[in-house]
Design a protein around this motif. Structure first.
Motif, mmCIF file in Angstrom:
data_model
loop_
_atom_site.group_PDB
_atom_site.id
_atom_site.type_symbol
_atom_site.label_atom_id
_atom_site.label_comp_id
_atom_site.label_asym_id
_atom_site.label_seq_id
_atom_site.Cartn_x
_atom_site.Cartn_y
_atom_site.Cartn_z
ATOM 1 N N CYS A 98 69.829 -15.460 -36.679
ATOM 2 C CA CYS A 98 69.949 -14.322 -37.587
ATOM 3 C C CYS A 98 69.275 -13.098 -36.974
ATOM 4 O O CYS A 98 68.562 -13.190 -35.979
ATOM 5 N N PHE A 99 69.539 -11.971 -37.575
ATOM 6 C CA PHE A 99 68.960 -10.694 -37.152
ATOM 7 C C PHE A 99 68.485 -9.987 -38.410
ATOM 8 O O PHE A 99 69.185 -9.963 -39.415
ATOM 9 N N PHE A 100 67.272 -9.446 -38.363
ATOM 10 C CA PHE A 100 66.782 -8.718 -39.519
ATOM 11 C C PHE A 100 65.891 -7.564 -39.096
ATOM 12 O O PHE A 100 65.306 -7.571 -38.013
ATOM 13 N N VAL A 101 65.841 -6.580 -39.959
ATOM 14 C CA VAL A 101 65.007 -5.399 -39.761
ATOM 15 C C VAL A 101 64.055 -5.322 -40.944
ATOM 16 O O VAL A 101 64.480 -5.477 -42.085
ATOM 17 N N LYS A 158 51.048 4.368 -41.964
ATOM 18 C CA LYS A 158 51.882 3.887 -40.871
ATOM 19 C C LYS A 158 53.278 3.526 -41.373
ATOM 20 O O LYS A 158 53.432 3.024 -42.477
ATOM 21 N N LEU A 159 54.256 3.787 -40.531
ATOM 22 C CA LEU A 159 55.600 3.293 -40.778
ATOM 23 C C LEU A 159 55.729 1.975 -40.025
ATOM 24 O O LEU A 159 55.541 1.918 -38.810
ATOM 25 N N TYR A 160 55.991 0.920 -40.746
ATOM 26 C CA TYR A 160 56.159 -0.397 -40.154
ATOM 27 C C TYR A 160 57.654 -0.630 -40.032
ATOM 28 O O TYR A 160 58.364 -0.686 -41.032
ATOM 29 N N HIS A 161 58.135 -0.737 -38.802
ATOM 30 C CA HIS A 161 59.569 -0.820 -38.546
ATOM 31 C C HIS A 161 59.785 -1.776 -37.384
ATOM 32 O O HIS A 161 59.415 -1.463 -36.254
ATOM 33 N N VAL A 162 60.363 -2.927 -37.661
ATOM 34 C CA VAL A 162 60.616 -3.898 -36.598
ATOM 35 C C VAL A 162 62.017 -4.477 -36.748
ATOM 36 O O VAL A 162 62.558 -4.564 -37.851
ATOM 37 N N ALA A 163 62.580 -4.866 -35.617
ATOM 38 C CA ALA A 163 63.864 -5.556 -35.587
ATOM 39 C C ALA A 163 63.644 -6.886 -34.874
ATOM 40 O O ALA A 163 63.066 -6.925 -33.776
ATOM 41 N N VAL A 164 64.072 -7.961 -35.499
ATOM 42 C CA VAL A 164 63.840 -9.294 -34.957
ATOM 43 C C VAL A 164 65.159 -10.055 -34.907
ATOM 44 O O VAL A 164 65.927 -10.051 -35.872
ATOM 45 N N TYR A 165 65.378 -10.700 -33.781
ATOM 46 C CA TYR A 165 66.543 -11.565 -33.608
ATOM 47 C C TYR A 165 66.019 -12.982 -33.465
ATOM 48 O O TYR A 165 65.156 -13.260 -32.623
ATOM 49 N N PRO A 210 65.253 1.477 -28.600
ATOM 50 C CA PRO A 210 65.458 2.554 -29.581
ATOM 51 C C PRO A 210 66.934 2.766 -29.937
ATOM 52 O O PRO A 210 67.250 3.205 -31.033
ATOM 53 N N ARG A 211 67.837 2.414 -29.019
ATOM 54 C CA ARG A 211 69.276 2.553 -29.306
ATOM 55 C C ARG A 211 69.689 1.655 -30.471
ATOM 56 O O ARG A 211 70.545 2.017 -31.275
ATOM 57 N N LEU A 212 69.055 0.493 -30.567
ATOM 58 C CA LEU A 212 69.349 -0.425 -31.663
ATOM 59 C C LEU A 212 68.949 0.195 -33.001
ATOM 60 O O LEU A 212 69.705 0.162 -33.968
ATOM 61 N N PHE A 213 67.760 0.802 -33.038
ATOM 62 C CA PHE A 213 67.308 1.435 -34.279
ATOM 63 C C PHE A 213 68.206 2.618 -34.655
ATOM 64 O O PHE A 213 68.491 2.839 -35.825
#
Length: 131
Positions: free
Chosen positions: A22-25, A33-40, A52-55
């Motif tokens: 799965c993939f989640f943000v 703080k801005l908490y921003h992560v993308a996990v695969y 950064p292109r993914l975001f």
């Protein structure tokens, strides 16, 4: 086809155990703080994606509730191919989710938004990518 949905951290914890891929943000606006992560997630491995292109692409698809997997999947693949990721232990992912759950339970609403976007990639024979 991808599908986008908002979830509470506790819901995501349950979903992670049920899916091999799965993939989640996770996005949370905390006080300082801005908490921003993308996990695969693939099997038992978690990849913290740093491209950064993914975001940028996620921002473009933010308003859509569903769409074509080609809108997101190539960016995940590029991040992995370009080594723009860090392997993260499952326990650290769970720790973050437990922490965000605890913040929500304590009514610590100093953050204005907590959004988790989840994508489940079905097994290959189905060929379905849900985001």
């Amino acid at each position: 086809m991808f599908y986008q949905q908002a979830m509470e951290p506790a819901e995501l914890l349950n979903t992670l155990t049920a899916n091999n891929e799965c993939f989640f943000v996770i996005e949370a606006h905390l006080t300082n703080k801005l908490y921003h992560v993308a996990v695969y997630k693939y099997d038992k491995e978690y990849f913290l994606l740093l491209d950064p292109r993914l975001f940028q692409q996620i921002l473009k698809t933010k308003a859509a509730s569903h769409g074509d997997e080609d809108e997101v999947l190539p960016y995940i693949e590029e991040a992995l191919e370009d080594n723009l990721y860090q392997l993260v232990a499952e326990d650290y992912v769970k720790l973050d989710l437990y922490t965000l759950t605890a913040l929500a339970k304590k009514k610590y609403r100093q953050y204005s938004l907590l959004r988790i976007l989840l994508g489940v990639i079905e097994n290959e024979k189905n060929g379905v990518f849900n985001f």
